[in-house]
Design an enzyme around this catalytic site. Structure first.
Site, short mmCIF file in Angstrom:
data_model
loop_
_atom_site.label_atom_id
_atom_site.label_comp_id
_atom_site.label_asym_id
_atom_site.label_seq_id
_atom_site.Cartn_x
_atom_site.Cartn_y
_atom_site.Cartn_z
N ALA A 32 3.80 8.20 -1.53
CA ALA A 32 2.87 8.13 -0.39
C ALA A 32 3.70 7.99 0.89
O ALA A 32 3.53 7.06 1.68
CB ALA A 32 1.86 6.99 -0.55
N HIS A 37 9.56 5.95 5.57
CA HIS A 37 10.42 6.44 4.48
C HIS A 37 11.36 7.52 5.00
O HIS A 37 12.54 7.55 4.65
CB HIS A 37 9.58 7.03 3.35
CG HIS A 37 8.62 6.07 2.69
ND1 HIS A 37 7.28 6.10 2.90
CD2 HIS A 37 8.84 5.06 1.82
CE1 HIS A 37 6.69 5.17 2.18
NE2 HIS A 37 7.61 4.50 1.51
N SER A 186 2.40 2.57 3.27
CA SER A 186 1.57 3.44 2.43
C SER A 186 0.16 2.87 2.31
O SER A 186 -0.81 3.60 2.17
CB SER A 186 2.19 3.57 1.04
OG SER A 186 3.52 4.02 1.14
P1 AMP Z 1 7.77 1.57 -0.69
O1 AMP Z 1 7.47 3.00 -1.01
O2 AMP Z 1 6.68 0.88 0.04
O3 AMP Z 1 8.29 0.82 -1.89
O4 AMP Z 1 8.97 1.62 0.35
C1 AMP Z 1 10.18 2.26 0.03
C2 AMP Z 1 11.20 1.88 1.06
O5 AMP Z 1 10.76 2.29 2.36
C3 AMP Z 1 11.40 0.35 1.15
O6 AMP Z 1 12.78 0.07 1.28
C4 AMP Z 1 10.62 -0.02 2.38
O7 AMP Z 1 11.11 -1.17 3.02
C5 AMP Z 1 10.82 1.21 3.25
N1 AMP Z 1 9.75 1.29 4.25
C6 AMP Z 1 8.41 1.27 4.03
N2 AMP Z 1 7.75 1.29 5.20
C7 AMP Z 1 8.68 1.30 6.18
C8 AMP Z 1 8.64 1.30 7.61
N3 AMP Z 1 7.48 1.27 8.26
N4 AMP Z 1 9.80 1.30 8.29
C9 AMP Z 1 10.98 1.32 7.62
N5 AMP Z 1 11.10 1.32 6.29
C10 AMP Z 1 9.97 1.31 5.57
#
Ligand code: AMP
Length: 282
Positions: A32, A37, A186
């Site tokens: 998502a 990301h 997401s």
């Molecule tokens: P997730 O898919 O939510 O597990 O996130 C995957 C990676 O993307 C993790 O290291 C999160 O910290 C990073 N991430 C998610 N949202 C953001 C954002 N708004 N800014 C920077 N990094 C993000």
């Protein structure tokens, strides 16, 4: 860009790159994908010969089964986005690929695993450590990219790396926000337009507390942030902890540490979507 779900297939590909002395960077995600990301991926592509983005909604890190069931899955759109960013491999395994047998390992790195999310989402970081360690063993990246949005997660992953002793550098990437200030997540896809607007008040309250903190105590600053956010009936603060930026233990005065961060979790709207954010005081 190749999309691979099979571990051996991915490892065979990566073996060839390693032989050619290309460095491998990994961006672990749960899909998502959004601009937050993308910022991690862009940095990984810029700093490594080969970029692997994993997309895996890890059941073991969800303490709430409803949250897991509702987690958005948009693999096709994710791959479309990643193909424009110069990614070499999307690793999209099944639960059975990652956990052929149940993972019974337990990870605990006090204090960082025991505070904040550790209290409110029991088992969450254990699941994070289980999946991240497996991804490190599978991909063997030289660098792995994590977002500062999940401030505590970075602290936990750094401890994990020391504990399992893998030669990977953790690269911390700044949080990416909507123009309104709302941290991209997401889970924002679950918010209505009105809820999104309301949710932007979380960062507004955090940001305005920086100047307030200069002439008020930690406790007063804490209370101001919570009160300001909760004036909005659609927002309910789960916790706001003002902590040492590395240890994540609560501070009681601004002099207690040279690096102080406020970490917040807020439930938004009727569906109680859980949003997290943070602010750096010093
Ligand atoms: P997730 O898919 O939510 O597990 O996130 C995957 C990676 O993307 C993790 O290291 C999160 O910290 C990073 N991430 C998610 N949202 C953001 C954002 N708004 N800014 C920077 N990094 C993000």
């Amino acid at each position: 860009m190749k999309i691979i779900s099979n571990i051996v297939e991915l490892q065979n590909e990566l073996f060839k790159h390693r032989k050619e002395k290309q460095t491998i960077g990994l961006v672990p995600t749960m899909g998502a994908l959004h601009r937050g990301h993308a910022s991690l991926v862009e940095r990984c592509v810029a700093e490594n010969g080969v970029t692997v983005v994993s997309i895996f909604v890890n059941p073991n890190q969800f303490n709430d089964p409803v949250d897991f069931q509702n987690y958005p899955i948009t693999l096709e759109a994710d791959c479309d986005m990643l193909s424009t960013l110069g990614v070499n491999y999307v690793f999209a395994p099944s639960v059975n690929d990652i956990y052929p047998t149940p993972d019974t390992r337990e990870f605990s790195f006090p204090p960082v695993t025991e505070v904040m999310e550790g209290v409110h989402r029991p088992g969450h970081f254990n699941g994070v450590c289980q999946v991240v360690s497996r991804l490190f063993y599978i991909v063997k990246p030289v660098r792995a990219y994590f977002g500062e949005k999940d401030w505590q997660q970075i602290a936990v992953v750094k401890q994990l790396v020391r504990y399992i002793n893998v030669p990977v550098t953790i690269v911390e990437c700044p949080i990416v926000r909507e123009e309104s200030g709302l941290a991209l997540s997401s889970r924002n896809t679950h918010l209505t337009t009105q809820e999104k607007e309301v949710a932007s008040k979380i960062y507004a309250a955090l940001a305005s507390s920086i100047s307030y903190a200069k002439s008020h105590s930690v406790e007063e600053t804490h209370n101001k942030v919570v009160n300001e956010i909760e004036q909005e009936p659609l927002l309910q603060v789960e916790y706001y902890d003002i902590v040492d930026g590395n240890l994540l233990t609560t501070v009681h005065s601004w002099e207690e540490s040279t690096h102080i961060v406020g970490c917040i979790t807020v439930f938004c709207g009727a569906k109680k979507i859980r949003l997290i954010d943070h602010i750096t005081y010093k």
